[in-house]
Design an enzyme around this catalytic site. Structure first.
Site, PDB file in Angstrom:
ATOM      1  N   SER A   1      44.277  35.838  42.851  1.00  0.00           N
ATOM      2  CA  SER A   1      42.972  36.502  42.872  1.00  0.00           C
ATOM      3  C   SER A   1      42.126  35.947  41.732  1.00  0.00           C
ATOM      4  CB  SER A   1      43.147  38.026  42.786  1.00  0.00           C
ATOM      5  OG  SER A   1      41.905  38.687  42.919  1.00  0.00           O
TER       6      SER A   1
ATOM      7  N   HIS B   1      42.042  35.832  47.194  1.00  0.00           N
ATOM      8  CA  HIS B   1      40.990  36.803  47.503  1.00  0.00           C
ATOM      9  C   HIS B   1      39.628  36.119  47.451  1.00  0.00           C
ATOM     10  CE1 HIS B   1      43.839  40.157  45.891  1.00  0.00           C
ATOM     11  NE2 HIS B   1      44.129  39.818  47.139  1.00  0.00           N
TER      12      HIS B   1
ATOM     13  N   ASP C   1      47.990  43.646  44.314  1.00  0.00           N
ATOM     14  CA  ASP C   1      48.231  43.029  45.611  1.00  0.00           C
ATOM     15  C   ASP C   1      49.242  41.893  45.478  1.00  0.00           C
ATOM     16  OD1 ASP C   1      47.880  42.631  48.358  1.00  0.00           O
ATOM     17  OD2 ASP C   1      46.316  41.131  48.040  1.00  0.00           O
TER      18      ASP C   1
END
EC number: 3.1.1.61
Length: 350
Positions: A165, A191, A288
């Site tokens: 991310s 992401h 995540d």
């Protein structure tokens, strides 16, 4: 509690006002000043010494990229780019991340007020992460080619599964660039919003010996190829079709507030590949991927996490390590070589 001081730079008075409204609605941060262009911003930085700068990509007098390049050279500080949700906006934003920006938020093409207000929590999260982020040196212009590593062997059964991310675009580049053309297939969830991942894949493809592309639904997974999850609209899963691995793209609800989600990819890899996979979790905020990496480990995969010292934001790796999901924790610079070492290991696990 000391508030995070934010300076907003945007040529749109509407966006400056909305960003101020959003940021000041959170008790742990405040806008100390706004500027319509980088030349005004330069004086306000000296006056207010902000913790985080939000910077529009395209502005009059001096564009955001030129200003960012000078800023990171002369007075490095955490910067969150504010970009239009277009292909050109995506290309410029990726260059900004190479120059040292921590993260970015996107302005919708229409309905800017509703679009930005909808992402109020995301904007606040990115500012918080930026305020704690480690600044890194900008990537060298042209990205001098690194020494290529040798692959121990190429096998269609072996896979590398990567999640990242905040800070991940540059981390992924650093992992992929040293890999040889005959590396096993690599699947990546980073992401990103829709429209940005194709530009990212094209940039990586030009820099790497492996072939990098944005993934397509139903395509067969091949050695020497890197498949990047399309941003924004679907989750990427690994599946099987007979003896072959295949990619599935599924338009379902966000997981851990993200779509694509790293957890979705990791869980699917645990089921489809088991001990034939290596799982790698890189820099990023939030959790995540942590549970999915643990699922991969329990299914027999080797698992790795980027260490705190080399992360821009030590969120996702920290959560994975806390769960006991990572077999190994290491600096970003060591991950490529470690992947190939593990691929050469014999035994029931990769």
């Amino acid at each position: 509690m000391k508030k995070i001081k934010v300076l907003c730079v945007d040529d749109s008075a509407l966006v400056r006002g909305l960003m101020t409204e959003i940021i000041n609605s959170h008790p742990d941060m405040e806008v100390v000043a706004t500027a319509p262009d980088p030349l005004v911003a330069r004086e306000l930085i000296k006056k207010h010494n902000p913790d985080v700068l939000t910077l529009d990509v395209e502005m009059p007098r001096m564009d955001g990229l030129d200003f960012l390049e000078k800023l990171m050279r002369l007075r490095p500080m955490p910067v969150v780019m504010v970009s239009s949700l277009t292909e050109r906006g995506g290309e410029i934003t990726l260059r900004a991340l190479e120059l040292g920006a921590i993260d970015f938020v996107t302005k919708p093409k229409l309905g800017i007020r509703d679009g930005l207000i909808e992402y109020s929590e995301v904007i606040a999260d990115k500012i918080r992460a930026a305020s704690r982020a480690r600044l890194r040196a900008p990537a060298p212009a042209g990205h001098a080619a690194p020494l290529r590593l040798r692959s121990p062997f190429a096998s269609s059964e072996k896979l590398v599964i990567v999640g990242a991310s905040t800070g991940g675009t540059e981390a992924i580049r650093e992992v992929l660039q040293p890999l040889p053309a005959d590396s096993p297939a690599i699947l990546i969830t980073q992401h990103m919003p829709a429209g940005f991942t194709r530009s990212f894949a094209q940039r990586l493809d030009a820099l790497c010996a492996v072939t990098v592309r944005e993934a397509s639904d139903g395509e067969r997974v091949l050695p020497g190829h890197v498949y990047l999850a399309p941003g924004g609209e679907t989750h990427m899963r690994l599946g099987r079709s007979g003896a072959n691995y295949v990619i599935g793209l599924q338009a379902s609800e966000p997981v851990n507030r993200h779509r694509p989600s790293v957890d979705v990819l990791f869980h699917s890899a645990a089921e489809a590949a088991g001990g034939n996979a290596i799982g790698v979790i890189l820099t990023g905020m939030g959790k995540d991927g942590a549970a999915g990496l643990l699922a991969m480990k329990r299914a027999g995969a080797r698992t790795m996490a980027q260490d705190e010292a080399s992360c821009v934001v030590f969120g996702m790796p920290r959560e994975a390590i806390a769960l006991g999901a990572a077999d190994e924790v290491m600096p970003l610079a060591d991950i490529s070589e470690r992947i190939l070492t593990r691929l050469g290991d014999r035994g029931h696990r990769v």
